[in-house]
Write a protein that holds these residues in place. Structure first.
Motif, PDB file in Angstrom:
ATOM      1  N   PRO A  32       0.103  -9.721   1.623  1.00 40.06           N
ATOM      2  CA  PRO A  32      -0.711  -9.003   2.611  1.00 40.06           C
ATOM      3  C   PRO A  32      -2.150  -9.512   2.676  1.00 40.06           C
ATOM      4  O   PRO A  32      -2.738  -9.587   3.757  1.00 40.06           O
ATOM      5  CB  PRO A  32      -0.684  -7.554   2.126  1.00 40.06           C
ATOM      6  CG  PRO A  32       0.465  -7.453   1.220  1.00 40.06           C
ATOM      7  CD  PRO A  32       0.680  -8.808   0.646  1.00 40.06           C
ATOM      8  N   ASN A  88      -3.472  -3.646   5.846  1.00 40.28           N
ATOM      9  CA  ASN A  88      -2.100  -3.903   5.428  1.00 40.28           C
ATOM     10  C   ASN A  88      -1.329  -2.602   5.299  1.00 40.28           C
ATOM     11  O   ASN A  88      -1.864  -1.572   4.929  1.00 40.28           O
ATOM     12  CB  ASN A  88      -2.068  -4.676   4.104  1.00 40.28           C
ATOM     13  CG  ASN A  88      -2.750  -3.944   2.976  1.00 40.28           C
ATOM     14  OD1 ASN A  88      -3.874  -3.510   3.121  1.00 40.28           O
ATOM     15  ND2 ASN A  88      -2.077  -3.822   1.860  1.00 40.28           N
ATOM     16  N   ASN A  92       3.071  -5.939   5.209  1.00 39.76           N
ATOM     17  CA  ASN A  92       2.767  -6.392   6.564  1.00 39.76           C
ATOM     18  C   ASN A  92       1.335  -6.043   6.924  1.00 39.76           C
ATOM     19  O   ASN A  92       0.680  -5.288   6.240  1.00 39.76           O
ATOM     20  CB  ASN A  92       3.721  -5.733   7.561  1.00 39.76           C
ATOM     21  CG  ASN A  92       5.153  -6.093   7.278  1.00 39.76           C
ATOM     22  OD1 ASN A  92       5.485  -7.249   7.081  1.00 39.76           O
ATOM     23  ND2 ASN A  92       6.007  -5.089   7.220  1.00 39.76           N
ATOM     24  N   ARG A  93       0.862  -6.577   8.032  1.00 38.37           N
ATOM     25  CA  ARG A  93      -0.472  -6.211   8.500  1.00 38.37           C
ATOM     26  C   ARG A  93      -0.357  -5.341   9.744  1.00 38.37           C
ATOM     27  O   ARG A  93       0.594  -5.438  10.512  1.00 38.37           O
ATOM     28  CB  ARG A  93      -1.315  -7.442   8.759  1.00 38.37           C
ATOM     29  CG  ARG A  93      -0.887  -8.236   9.946  1.00 38.37           C
ATOM     30  CD  ARG A  93      -1.762  -9.436  10.151  1.00 38.37           C
ATOM     31  NE  ARG A  93      -0.968 -10.434  10.856  1.00 38.37           N
ATOM     32  CZ  ARG A  93      -1.233 -11.702  10.862  1.00 38.37           C
ATOM     33  NH1 ARG A  93      -2.265 -12.157  10.228  1.00 38.37           N
ATOM     34  NH2 ARG A  93      -0.461 -12.540  11.512  1.00 38.37           N
TER      35      ARG A  93
END
Length: 104
Positions: A32, A88, A92-93
């Motif tokens: 992340p 994040n 994931n972002r």
């Protein structure tokens, strides 16, 4: 024997646990962080929260303020020159668009 092994069961378990720990640290910290670095220098605010991301912060907002995105709204209002806020969520972002031109 030609292929005689000196590995013990304890060594095998310890090696497996170390590999699992490294994989976990990659997924929740390093990956992340590297994804958020791609957003750096593009006119936005980047907020990295290791080990799970923003979920705990969002839940605290619901409990304290009754609004899921209260702290993010306040952050966007305090920094109007930022085009987006990137953070994040797990590995994931998530990108919150704050610039009206980008929202269109």
């Amino acid at each position: 024997m030609f292929f005689e092994s000196q590995l013990s069961f304890v060594t095998l378990i310890a090696s497996t646990l170390i590999l699992l720990l490294l994989h976990y640290l990659w997924r929740v910290c390093l990956k992340p962080f590297l994804l958020l670095q791609e957003c750096r220098g593009k006119g936005g605010l980047i907020k990295f929260i290791p080990f799970g991301g923003i979920w705990n912060e969002l839940q605290k907002d619901v409990e304290k303020k009754g609004d899921f995105f209260a702290s993010w709204r306040e952050l966007a209002e305090a920094n109007p020159s930022n085009k987006f806020i990137a953070t994040n969520v797990g590995e994931n972002r998530m990108i919150f668009l704050t610039d009206p031109e980008l929202v269109k």
